[in-house]
Scaffold this motif. Sequence first.
Motif, short mmCIF file in Angstrom:
data_model
loop_
_atom_site.label_atom_id
_atom_site.label_comp_id
_atom_site.label_asym_id
_atom_site.label_seq_id
_atom_site.Cartn_x
_atom_site.Cartn_y
_atom_site.Cartn_z
N MET A 1 -1.62 18.37 -9.59
CA MET A 1 -2.48 17.45 -10.02
C MET A 1 -2.14 16.56 -11.17
N ASP A 2 -1.18 17.39 -12.07
CA ASP A 2 -0.61 16.49 -13.34
C ASP A 2 -0.14 15.06 -12.76
N GLU A 3 0.82 15.48 -11.70
CA GLU A 3 1.87 14.37 -11.01
C GLU A 3 0.81 13.48 -10.32
N VAL A 4 -0.22 13.96 -9.65
CA VAL A 4 -1.03 12.96 -8.89
C VAL A 4 -1.80 12.28 -9.91
N GLU A 5 -2.44 12.86 -10.83
CA GLU A 5 -3.38 11.90 -11.77
C GLU A 5 -2.40 11.02 -12.43
N ALA A 6 -1.28 11.34 -12.88
CA ALA A 6 -0.56 10.25 -13.71
C ALA A 6 -0.10 9.02 -12.67
N LEU A 7 0.07 9.27 -11.27
CA LEU A 7 0.73 8.35 -10.48
C LEU A 7 -0.69 7.37 -10.28
N VAL A 8 -1.97 7.91 -9.76
CA VAL A 8 -3.06 7.27 -9.48
C VAL A 8 -3.62 6.41 -10.58
N ALA A 9 -3.30 6.62 -11.90
CA ALA A 9 -4.13 6.07 -12.90
C ALA A 9 -3.40 4.78 -13.29
N ASP A 10 -2.17 4.73 -13.01
CA ASP A 10 -1.22 3.61 -13.16
C ASP A 10 -0.80 2.63 -12.12
N ASP A 11 -1.09 2.94 -11.01
CA ASP A 11 -0.51 1.96 -10.00
C ASP A 11 -1.60 1.56 -8.99
N PRO A 12 -2.08 0.48 -8.95
CA PRO A 12 -3.07 -0.17 -8.23
C PRO A 12 -2.60 -0.03 -6.63
N THR A 13 -1.44 0.15 -6.42
CA THR A 13 -1.24 0.02 -4.97
C THR A 13 -1.16 1.38 -4.35
N ILE A 14 -1.46 2.35 -4.99
CA ILE A 14 -1.57 3.80 -4.45
C ILE A 14 -3.17 3.60 -3.95
N VAL B 1 0.86 -1.06 -0.23
CA VAL B 1 -0.05 0.08 -0.17
C VAL B 1 0.88 1.41 -0.08
N THR B 2 0.61 2.03 -0.96
CA THR B 2 1.16 3.51 -1.02
C THR B 2 0.24 4.54 -0.86
N PHE B 3 0.63 5.74 -0.04
CA PHE B 3 -0.11 6.84 -0.12
C PHE B 3 0.67 8.09 -0.73
N LEU B 4 0.05 9.03 -1.17
CA LEU B 4 0.69 10.03 -1.74
C LEU B 4 0.75 11.28 -0.76
N ALA B 5 1.84 11.82 -0.69
CA ALA B 5 2.21 12.86 0.30
C ALA B 5 2.59 13.99 -0.29
N PRO B 6 1.46 14.75 -0.49
CA PRO B 6 1.84 16.35 -0.81
C PRO B 6 2.65 17.10 0.05
N SER B 7 3.81 17.43 -0.44
CA SER B 7 4.84 17.99 0.45
C SER B 7 5.41 19.47 -0.11
N PRO B 8 5.77 20.43 0.98
CA PRO B 8 5.82 19.99 2.34
C PRO B 8 4.30 20.03 2.85
N GLY B 9 4.29 18.90 3.90
CA GLY B 9 2.94 18.47 4.56
C GLY B 9 2.96 18.56 5.84
N TYR B 10 2.04 17.44 6.48
CA TYR B 10 1.99 17.26 7.91
C TYR B 10 2.49 16.11 8.24
N ASP B 11 3.57 16.39 9.08
CA ASP B 11 4.51 15.19 9.66
C ASP B 11 3.67 14.29 10.31
N ARG B 12 2.58 14.39 11.06
CA ARG B 12 1.81 13.41 11.91
C ARG B 12 1.00 12.40 10.66
N HIS B 13 0.64 13.09 9.62
CA HIS B 13 0.00 12.05 8.35
C HIS B 13 1.09 11.11 8.23
N PHE B 14 2.24 11.50 7.95
CA PHE B 14 3.38 10.81 7.56
C PHE B 14 3.63 9.70 8.74
#
Length: 422
Positions: free
Chosen positions: A164-177, A129-142
Amino acid sequence: MSAQVDVQALAAAAPEAQRRYAEFLTAGMKLDLTRGKPCLAQLNLSEAMLALPGDGEHATSEEGDLRNYGGAPKGLHQLRDMFAPLLDVPVDQLVARDNASLALMHLCVASSFFHTVPGGTAPWRPGEVTFLAPSPGYDRHFAICDELGVRLRTVAMTEDGPDMDEVEALVADDPTIKGIWCVPKYSNPTGVTYSDETVRRLATMPTAAADFRIYWDNAYAVHHLEDQHDDLLAILPECEAAGHRDRVFMFASTSKITFPGAGVSFFASSPANVAWFLARDVARSIGPDKLNQLRHLRFFTDTAGVSSHMDAHRMLIAPKFTATIDALDTDLGALGVASWTRPRGGYFISLDVVPGTARRVVELAKAAGVALTPAGATYPGGVDPHDANIRIAPTFPTTADLQQAMAVLTTCVIIAAAEQLL
């Protein structure tokens, strides 16, 4: 960092910065800008709550006697009705729980490894399982992901939210995200409020994982610093219109509204997700602290009461943000050795210094008696690939202490930049 360094001006400023720093080292300061905590004056705004609900005041017309088990599976209806407009969610899709929204986030991530979320075909598999982490972000989420073995993939933050260009490309191709962390209004630490376009793209984007979730931590929904508030597009109806009704897990709390550690947390989502959440929560707890929820209900009375209370918060902390930005403008503006955000709400200012110097700035400040959030804390694993970002938390110190701490911080930024560039 987008600023253009004026090397000549930096060379001229460096000796004076060294002289000031030598004085700071002998001043015996002990100042703290590490975490976004309410100051004592803010806590005092809620002092009357400690006498509530009062002897014999332990019932509501809908739930009855609140001293016993049961009676409010989603939390007190009137309290949920009070906060639903502030979070832009239907009251029937809002659940009120105990003090920490982070506990609800942890519950949701952990439970997803054992119980299939709506729209999924099986529980999540550990190590996959992978989560996307927009950064700089909140350390307690991480930290939640680190604790539960969820990989983190950094994506860039922009002035409109995640790239969102980066986010859309990543989530479209990787089912572990399986998810993305979002602080959509007055983000931690940048203060950015997601644009309407960003919200719509998050709601509509195709994802390889059918059980993909947006962890929508709307922690600063009512934490304004100006009369003119940022508007955040309501994401639940956008997801429903896009055919992704179950995509969002929303969280919020009163932690920085009343008393941190003694507030009320909220979960909101689709009806199917709410049912899933309640089924997990009933195994964890016999029910929420209904008397504390009643305390909050009696204190605020209605939605307007919450807004009025937050106006009082704003009057206390907005001058501190102004003082912080004034110090950055005055001390660093002409040198080009840093750039910083100018938030209209939230609890933080994001400072970007010369790449390769953030850790050095924090080290210098610590030696002079000023504690800063560790460099890198706003990135997964505590590693900022540019070693440039520092989160400033102006709320807790007195204004005098804050001004003194900022004098140290800006001096350290100049010294570290001079060491790197001259």
